[in-house]
Design a protein around this motif. Sequence first.
Motif, PDB file in Angstrom:
ATOM      1  N   PHE A   1      41.814  27.401  38.206  1.00 22.77           N
ATOM      2  CA  PHE A   1      41.994  28.968  39.144  1.00 22.77           C
ATOM      3  C   PHE A   1      41.238  29.968  38.864  1.00 22.77           C
ATOM      4  O   PHE A   1      40.609  30.590  39.585  1.00 22.77           O
ATOM      5  N   CYS A   2      40.394  30.401  37.644  1.00 22.45           N
ATOM      6  CA  CYS A   2      40.463  31.525  37.208  1.00 22.45           C
ATOM      7  C   CYS A   2      38.904  31.231  37.402  1.00 22.45           C
ATOM      8  O   CYS A   2      37.791  31.925  37.631  1.00 22.45           O
ATOM      9  N   ASP A   3      38.294  30.343  37.189  1.00 23.73           N
ATOM     10  CA  ASP A   3      36.495  29.715  37.893  1.00 23.73           C
ATOM     11  C   ASP A   3      36.309  30.181  38.390  1.00 23.73           C
ATOM     12  O   ASP A   3      35.706  30.571  39.029  1.00 23.73           O
ATOM     13  N   ARG A   4      37.024  29.887  40.044  1.00 20.31           N
ATOM     14  CA  ARG A   4      37.369  30.552  41.122  1.00 20.31           C
ATOM     15  C   ARG A   4      37.580  32.087  41.779  1.00 20.31           C
ATOM     16  O   ARG A   4      37.219  32.392  41.824  1.00 20.31           O
ATOM     17  N   LEU A   5      38.446  32.232  40.613  1.00 18.79           N
ATOM     18  CA  LEU A   5      38.708  33.811  40.963  1.00 18.79           C
ATOM     19  C   LEU A   5      38.021  34.755  40.303  1.00 18.79           C
ATOM     20  O   LEU A   5      38.141  35.702  41.290  1.00 18.79           O
ATOM     21  N   VAL A   6      38.321  34.738  39.206  1.00 21.36           N
ATOM     22  CA  VAL A   6      37.239  35.418  38.688  1.00 21.36           C
ATOM     23  C   VAL A   6      35.687  36.148  38.314  1.00 21.36           C
ATOM     24  O   VAL A   6      35.375  34.437  37.818  1.00 21.36           O
ATOM     25  N   ALA A   7      35.123  36.342  38.445  1.00 25.26           N
ATOM     26  CA  ALA A   7      34.102  36.576  38.811  1.00 25.26           C
ATOM     27  C   ALA A   7      33.872  36.765  37.781  1.00 25.26           C
ATOM     28  O   ALA A   7      34.080  37.548  36.992  1.00 25.26           O
ATOM     29  N   PRO A   8      32.398  36.591  37.530  1.00 26.64           N
ATOM     30  CA  PRO A   8      31.618  36.287  36.385  1.00 26.64           C
ATOM     31  C   PRO A   8      32.095  37.759  34.960  1.00 26.64           C
ATOM     32  O   PRO A   8      32.177  38.001  34.280  1.00 26.64           O
ATOM     33  N   GLU A   9      31.414  39.087  35.777  1.00 22.58           N
ATOM     34  CA  GLU A   9      31.187  40.081  35.393  1.00 22.58           C
ATOM     35  C   GLU A   9      31.947  40.725  35.413  1.00 22.58           C
ATOM     36  O   GLU A   9      32.680  41.791  34.176  1.00 22.58           O
ATOM     37  N   LYS A  10      33.728  39.819  35.427  1.00 20.92           N
ATOM     38  CA  LYS A  10      35.463  40.529  35.473  1.00 20.92           C
ATOM     39  C   LYS A  10      35.770  39.594  34.242  1.00 20.92           C
ATOM     40  O   LYS A  10      36.570  39.856  34.125  1.00 20.92           O
ATOM     41  N   ALA A  11      34.916  38.569  33.707  1.00 21.38           N
ATOM     42  CA  ALA A  11      35.492  38.133  32.615  1.00 21.38           C
ATOM     43  C   ALA A  11      36.072  38.725  31.701  1.00 21.38           C
ATOM     44  O   ALA A  11      37.886  38.423  31.335  1.00 21.38           O
ATOM     45  N   THR A  12      35.768  39.086  31.245  1.00 21.21           N
ATOM     46  CA  THR A  12      35.909  40.089  29.744  1.00 21.21           C
ATOM     47  C   THR A  12      37.037  40.874  30.277  1.00 21.21           C
ATOM     48  O   THR A  12      37.750  41.897  29.445  1.00 21.21           O
ATOM     49  N   ARG A  13      37.048  40.754  31.618  1.00 20.41           N
ATOM     50  CA  ARG A  13      38.759  42.524  32.539  1.00 20.41           C
ATOM     51  C   ARG A  13      39.345  41.677  32.192  1.00 20.41           C
ATOM     52  O   ARG A  13      40.839  42.371  32.637  1.00 20.41           O
ATOM     53  N   THR A  14      39.277  40.195  31.941  1.00 16.40           N
ATOM     54  CA  THR A  14      40.916  39.102  32.764  1.00 16.40           C
ATOM     55  C   THR A  14      41.340  38.853  31.351  1.00 16.40           C
ATOM     56  O   THR A  14      40.546  38.326  30.465  1.00 16.40           O
ATOM     57  N   ARG A  15      42.713  38.924  30.782  1.00 12.43           N
ATOM     58  CA  ARG A  15      43.692  38.451  29.608  1.00 12.43           C
ATOM     59  C   ARG A  15      44.761  37.888  30.265  1.00 12.43           C
ATOM     60  O   ARG A  15      45.880  37.691  31.001  1.00 12.43           O
ATOM     61  N   ILE A  16      44.816  36.374  29.822  1.00 14.96           N
ATOM     62  CA  ILE A  16      45.786  35.147  29.684  1.00 14.96           C
ATOM     63  C   ILE A  16      46.045  35.379  28.316  1.00 14.96           C
ATOM     64  O   ILE A  16      46.859  35.286  27.481  1.00 14.96           O
ATOM     65  N   PHE A  17      47.929  35.407  28.839  1.00 12.17           N
ATOM     66  CA  PHE A  17      48.763  35.781  28.233  1.00 12.17           C
ATOM     67  C   PHE A  17      49.504  34.497  27.902  1.00 12.17           C
ATOM     68  O   PHE A  17      49.579  33.440  28.885  1.00 12.17           O
ATOM     69  N   PHE A  18      49.267  33.771  26.909  1.00 12.17           N
ATOM     70  CA  PHE A  18      49.930  32.003  26.903  1.00 12.17           C
ATOM     71  C   PHE A  18      51.528  32.682  25.779  1.00 12.17           C
ATOM     72  O   PHE A  18      51.521  33.365  25.301  1.00 12.17           O
ATOM     73  N   PRO A  19      52.578  31.199  26.092  1.00 12.04           N
ATOM     74  CA  PRO A  19      53.585  31.899  25.737  1.00 12.04           C
ATOM     75  C   PRO A  19      53.177  31.908  24.096  1.00 12.04           C
ATOM     76  O   PRO A  19      54.405  32.657  23.536  1.00 12.04           O
TER      77      PRO A  19
END
Length: 325
Positions: free
Chosen positions: A131-149
């Motif tokens: 999902f992230c590969d589709r939604l998040v542009a490469p230049e935005k990856a470092t600005r996207t934070r995924i929280f696991f439990p």
Amino acid sequence: MPFSGAKIPTAIPTFPSPKVDNGRLFEVDKICKNRALKLSWNFGITQLKLKRSNYHSRFVTYASNVSVSDASFPADYSELLRQAKEATEFAIKDNIQLMEIEFPTSGLQSVPGDGEGGTEMTESMQLIREFCDRLVAPEKATRTRIFFPEASEVKFARTSVFEGVSLKLDYLTKPSFLEDFGFGTKVKMADRVRPEDELFLVAYPYFNVNEMLVVEELYKEAVANTSRKLIVFNGELDRIRSGWAPDYPSFFYPKLAALTKTLLPKMETVYYIHNFKGRNGGTLFRCYPGPWQVLRRTGNKYICVHQRETMPSLKEVALDILQPA
């Protein structure tokens, strides 16, 4: 996760494994298995208790010739992820900050419990990556934070599904000496967030009460009154929304019960699939900005038997809408 004694009808399932583009499937790690065993212990003997809610339908449609494409129900997981990505983009354009994505991971016709708990968590992790590969542009990856439990799941993700990515991986809770009873140590969200963060995605926060409480804290401290966005991915929020978690009675867990009045009303469900099994089974489906649809499967087609702009309760769908006239 299995919920024995459920009052929702059940039917014979099919169990196709999720297939996604350009992805690898990984063995279920010990961490996920342990969490699944605890979850089974906590919820395996619970009984489904759904509250009836009054509603006023904006419109109702009955049809006899609606195909899969007409109902927009995905044919496979690749199409599902494309739909979820597009629905999220529409919501972001509409400046929706708090979003929910919920769908089964053990097959498009499956229900929670059809797959082993740890496997479902690992499948969710893989689907989140796709999902992230589709939604998040490469230049935005470092600005996207995924929280696991938990922190241990971040370590597993970094060495498997998320190996080599630029996405920021983080966690909600730390294990405590009461971990075997479903408790963890709450993490202060102000210490986890960075100024450059733009998008948060929280992965399956349903194992213990602290996880969703921390999600609310994350929203209040880092999302509300900002331009940031937050997505809860496969959080099984129906357990809270519908009030059927007897292991967490409101008397003992007032903060969790309060989420139905504080956090959930602010949340937009942008993509949702919930299956009902049995002779009168079907699917509750939503892809933002479209309406909520109740679909009945006939052969290889989905027939829309009811649609409206607000989410019906699961009990209403199972006992009223999907019942024969």
